[in-house]
Design an enzyme around this catalytic site. Structure first.
Site, PDB file in Angstrom:
ATOM      1  N   GLN A  94       8.122  -2.881  16.730  1.00 41.45           N
ATOM      2  CA  GLN A  94       9.006  -3.556  15.766  1.00 41.45           C
ATOM      3  C   GLN A  94      10.261  -2.710  15.537  1.00 41.45           C
ATOM      4  O   GLN A  94      11.375  -3.224  15.491  1.00 41.45           O
ATOM      5  CB  GLN A  94       8.260  -3.793  14.454  1.00 41.45           C
ATOM      6  CG  GLN A  94       9.128  -4.271  13.316  1.00 41.45           C
ATOM      7  CD  GLN A  94       8.325  -4.780  12.131  1.00 41.45           C
ATOM      8  OE1 GLN A  94       7.815  -5.882  12.156  1.00 41.45           O
ATOM      9  NE2 GLN A  94       8.215  -3.984  11.092  1.00 41.45           N
TER      10      GLN A  94
ATOM     11  N   HIS B  23       0.859  -1.183   0.000  1.00 37.77           N
ATOM     12  CA  HIS B  23       0.000   0.000   0.000  1.00 37.77           C
ATOM     13  C   HIS B  23       0.893   1.229   0.000  1.00 37.77           C
ATOM     14  O   HIS B  23       2.136   1.105  -0.028  1.00 37.77           O
ATOM     15  CB  HIS B  23      -0.961  -0.016   1.198  1.00 37.77           C
ATOM     16  CG  HIS B  23      -0.275  -0.253   2.509  1.00 37.77           C
ATOM     17  ND1 HIS B  23       0.633   0.633   3.045  1.00 37.77           N
ATOM     18  CD2 HIS B  23      -0.340  -1.293   3.372  1.00 37.77           C
ATOM     19  CE1 HIS B  23       1.066   0.166   4.192  1.00 37.77           C
ATOM     20  NE2 HIS B  23       0.512  -1.008   4.415  1.00 37.77           N
TER      21      HIS B  23
ATOM     22  N   HIS C  51       4.002   1.398   2.257  1.00 31.26           N
ATOM     23  CA  HIS C  51       5.212   0.727   1.760  1.00 31.26           C
ATOM     24  C   HIS C  51       5.886   1.574   0.673  1.00 31.26           C
ATOM     25  O   HIS C  51       7.104   1.716   0.643  1.00 31.26           O
ATOM     26  CB  HIS C  51       4.862  -0.620   1.115  1.00 31.26           C
ATOM     27  CG  HIS C  51       4.280  -1.634   2.045  1.00 31.26           C
ATOM     28  ND1 HIS C  51       2.971  -2.060   1.961  1.00 31.26           N
ATOM     29  CD2 HIS C  51       4.837  -2.332   3.065  1.00 31.26           C
ATOM     30  CE1 HIS C  51       2.753  -2.977   2.892  1.00 31.26           C
ATOM     31  NE2 HIS C  51       3.852  -3.158   3.581  1.00 31.26           N
TER      32      HIS C  51
HETATM   33  O1  PAF Z   1       6.692  -5.083   8.948  1.00 29.97           O
HETATM   34  C1  PAF Z   1       6.663  -6.090   8.216  1.00 29.97           C
HETATM   35  O2  PAF Z   1       6.063  -6.093   7.148  1.00 29.97           O
HETATM   36  C2  PAF Z   1       7.409  -7.346   8.643  1.00 29.97           C
HETATM   37  O3  PAF Z   1       7.343  -7.516  10.022  1.00 29.97           O
HETATM   38  C3  PAF Z   1       8.867  -7.386   8.153  1.00 29.97           C
HETATM   39  C4  PAF Z   1       9.691  -6.267   8.758  1.00 29.97           C
HETATM   40  C5  PAF Z   1       8.894  -7.286   6.633  1.00 29.97           C
HETATM   41  C6  PAF Z   1       9.521  -8.710   8.556  1.00 29.97           C
HETATM   42  O4  PAF Z   1       8.849  -9.806   8.015  1.00 29.97           O
END
Ligand code: PAF
Length: 278
Positions: free
Chosen positions: A150, A31, A34
């Site tokens: 994350q 989307h 990204h």
């Molecule tokens: O944020 C994400 O899409 C995922 O956690 C990642 C960083 C690509 C790892 O699989």
């Protein structure tokens, strides 16, 4: 734009790229959030690598690995538009050969919030991201601010393991009404989509309370809880006002903090976050 499917091919392509290389790891179903990461990487680096890999090890047994949305053709079209140089699309066996038995565990910051709600999730994330960094060897890697924990976990891993790259945080891209873009938004039906804006409303309220001088984390958490409880389709999993770097819950918001939450709208679990005082 070059498409590569194996680690060996990726390493071969990597040798042809010009430094610095920017890297955007994704699980596909792209989307604008990204694409914003890729655009930023495009501006700050000579070449850009994007990976598309739905990483099974970061999904729990009851989670949506099989149902996770996938549309490779569309993803590749979009990545061409934003001028990615290389797209790395490994299969599961390529990333996790049968005898693979090494994991990356980041302690402490993974114990709370998403880590508590999704046991093993961050072990899967840290492991795949470390492997991708080793394969792609970027100077910079780009992550969206929405997945705030994350980012904390990955920054800690990079620092603890002396990895030689910069982690770049890119602000969350939101819909017209504030809903954070997420591949999982596709699960929402029309009514749920309307309800889902409640996550942003709660975070926006936290931000405004903080800007108006409210420093009691409890007061902010309570107000957010009340607002979300007024939305009949929403079920709160957690609401957190935490120290932005340790993610420990705060009593007083007397340092850079992070408001974050996980809320189920129908069957769809959504997360979002908002920095306070940074
Ligand atoms: O944020 C994400 O899409 C995922 O956690 C990642 C960083 C690509 C790892 O699989």
């Amino acid at each position: 734009m070059k498409k590569v499917y194996t680690v060996a091919e990726m390493r071969k392509e990597r040798r042809k790229l010009s430094d610095p290389v920017g890297f955007v790891p994704t699980m596909g179903y792209l989307h604008d959030g990204h694409l914003e990461l890729v655009r930023r990487a495009r501006v700050e680096n000579k070449d850009v690598v994007v990976s598309i890999f739905v990483n099974p090890t970061q999904f729990g047994p009851e989670e949506d690995f099989d149902a996770y949305p996938r549309d490779m053709e569309r993803d590749l079209f979009l990545l061409k538009e934003v001028k990615a140089d290389v797209v790395f699309i490994p299969g599961t066996e390529e990333m996790y050969p049968p005898l693979s038995s090494t994991w990356v565990e980041v302690e402490n910051v993974t114990e709370r919030l998403e880590g508590a709600a999704r046991p093993g999730h961050f072990r899967g994330v840290a492991t795949i991201v470390a492997k991708l960094f080793n394969i792609v060897q970027p100077a910079r890697a780009y992550f969206g601010a929405k997945d705030a924990q994350q980012l904390v976990v990955i920054k800690k891993m990079v620092s603890d393991l002396n990895m030689d790259l910069e982690i770049v945080t890119v602000p969350t891209v939101r819909e017209y009404d504030g809903l954070a873009l997420s591949s999982r938004n596709v699960y929402l039906d029309l009514d749920e989509r309307e309800s889902a804006v409640v996550l942003y409303k709660a975070l926006d309220m936290a931000k405004k309370l903080h800007e108006m001088g409210e420093r009691s984390a409890d007061v902010v958490r309570r107000q957010m809880t009340e607002l979300i409880q007024n939305e009949p389709r929403a079920i709160i999993e957690y609401i957190s006002i935490a120290d932005a770097s340790t993610l420990e819950e705060l009593e007083n918001i007397d340092r850079p903090a992070l408001a974050s939450l996980a809320v189920k709208i129908g069957q769809t679990r959504l997360i979002d976050s908002m920095p306070l005082g940074t």
